[in-house]
Design a protein around this motif. Structure first.
Motif, PDB file in Angstrom:
ATOM      1  N   CYS A  76       5.872 -40.508 139.816  1.00 28.55           N
ATOM      2  CA  CYS A  76       5.729 -39.310 140.647  1.00 28.55           C
ATOM      3  C   CYS A  76       6.259 -39.601 142.048  1.00 28.55           C
ATOM      4  N   SER A 126       6.158 -38.236 145.699  1.00 24.32           N
ATOM      5  CA  SER A 126       5.316 -37.310 146.440  1.00 24.32           C
ATOM      6  C   SER A 126       5.440 -37.519 147.940  1.00 24.32           C
ATOM      7  N   THR A 175       6.323 -33.605 144.471  1.00 18.36           N
ATOM      8  CA  THR A 175       5.074 -32.932 144.807  1.00 18.36           C
ATOM      9  C   THR A 175       4.804 -33.114 146.293  1.00 18.36           C
ATOM     10  N   HIS A 219       9.710 -27.404 143.744  1.00 20.78           N
ATOM     11  CA  HIS A 219       8.755 -28.484 143.956  1.00 20.78           C
ATOM     12  C   HIS A 219       7.325 -27.963 143.853  1.00 20.78           C
ATOM     13  N   SER A 261      -5.303 -36.921 142.569  1.00 24.49           N
ATOM     14  CA  SER A 261      -4.531 -38.141 142.803  1.00 24.49           C
ATOM     15  C   SER A 261      -5.214 -38.969 143.887  1.00 24.49           C
ATOM     16  N   LEU A 276      -4.412 -39.041 138.293  1.00 24.73           N
ATOM     17  CA  LEU A 276      -3.093 -39.628 138.520  1.00 24.73           C
ATOM     18  C   LEU A 276      -3.144 -40.383 139.845  1.00 24.73           C
ATOM     19  N   ALA A 296       2.817 -43.632 141.519  1.00 24.14           N
ATOM     20  CA  ALA A 296       3.080 -42.567 142.489  1.00 24.14           C
ATOM     21  C   ALA A 296       3.633 -43.190 143.765  1.00 24.14           C
TER      22      ALA A 296
END
Length: 243
Positions: free
Chosen positions: A13, A15, A62, A85, A158, A173, A227
């Motif tokens: 991911c 971010s 994200t 996004h 997250s 996550l 992430a």
């Protein structure tokens, strides 16, 4: 072990955290009525360039942003979503999530959801931004745990931690501090830097980039979840070429 779509062994991911003045206001570094509010460079300069770079490379990211930005920068949030996004929640004003009571978390999240939905018109017209995920500022979910998120019908959280999975219907996550750009420079995160490089000294952008490269290669071999967490206010530190 988490099961990923398409039989993939792992997921990565990309971010970006924080936007505008929200965190500075929460920390008391900027007054809530400061006349400069509404023209923050992360919104007026950094974000447009970043969206262009992501678009050129066909990357979806994200953006975990504070709810206050729905009031201060509604067009910027609409642009993020229009570019494909995800816009996710990072508290209303970057409050330390783990320090809030369950009631305060629920009120904070409700305020944000209403504000984001309002971006499409009225809160109930279904055309605004629907929040599906939360990254708690500070990394901790706190006493509210997953119950608050479950009640709000969020799909994932997250927080800081290791291992991805599903608990009580909420996908977890987690991010790890060693994959966060701010870890390279913030004094309280010196122990994490020691684990990364063997030294508590600040980490330079090239070293951080090389470290992330190694971690991505490991993810490819072993699977799991990773992430990458970058802050818009630190993208100048990282540099366009490294980004």
């Amino acid at each position: 072990m988490a099961e990923w779509p398409g039989g993939a062994r792992g997921a990565l991911c990309l971010s970006f955290d924080n936007l505008g003045e929200a965190a500075a206001i929460e920390l008391g570094a900027l007054a809530a009525d400061d006349p400069s509010i509404g023209a923050h460079p992360t919104v007026t300069q950094t974000l447009p360039s970043l969206l262009e770079l992501l678009g050129e490379r066909g990357l979806a990211a994200t953006f975990f942003v504070e709810g206050l930005n729905a009031d201060l920068y509604p067009q910027a949030l609409k642009e993020i979503a229009a570019c494909g996004h995800e816009v996710a929640y990072h508290a209303w004003r970057h409050e330390q999530w783990g320090d809030l009571s369950a009631e305060q978390q629920a009120e904070n999240l409700s305020r944000g959801r209403v504000a984001f939905r309002r971006l499409g018109g009225s809160p109930d017209d279904g055309t605004g931004i629907e929040i599906r995920g939360l990254r708690p500022p500070g990394g901790q979910l706190g006493v509210g745990g997953l119950d608050v998120l479950h009640e709000a019908d969020l799909r994932y959280a997250s927080p800081a931690g290791e291992g991805a999975g599903v608990e009580d219907g909420i996908a977890l996550l987690p991010f790890q501090w060693r994959h966060v750009d701010a870890t390279c420079v913030l004094p309280p995160l010196a122990p994490v830097r020691e684990g990364m490089t063997g030294s508590a000294a600040p980490v330079d952008p090239n070293t951080f980039l090389a470290y992330l490269g190694g971690e991505i290669e490991r993810l490819g071999r072993e699977g799991g979840f990773m992430a990458i967490v970058l802050h818009l206010s630190l993208l100048e530190w990282l540099g366009d070429e490294r980004l």
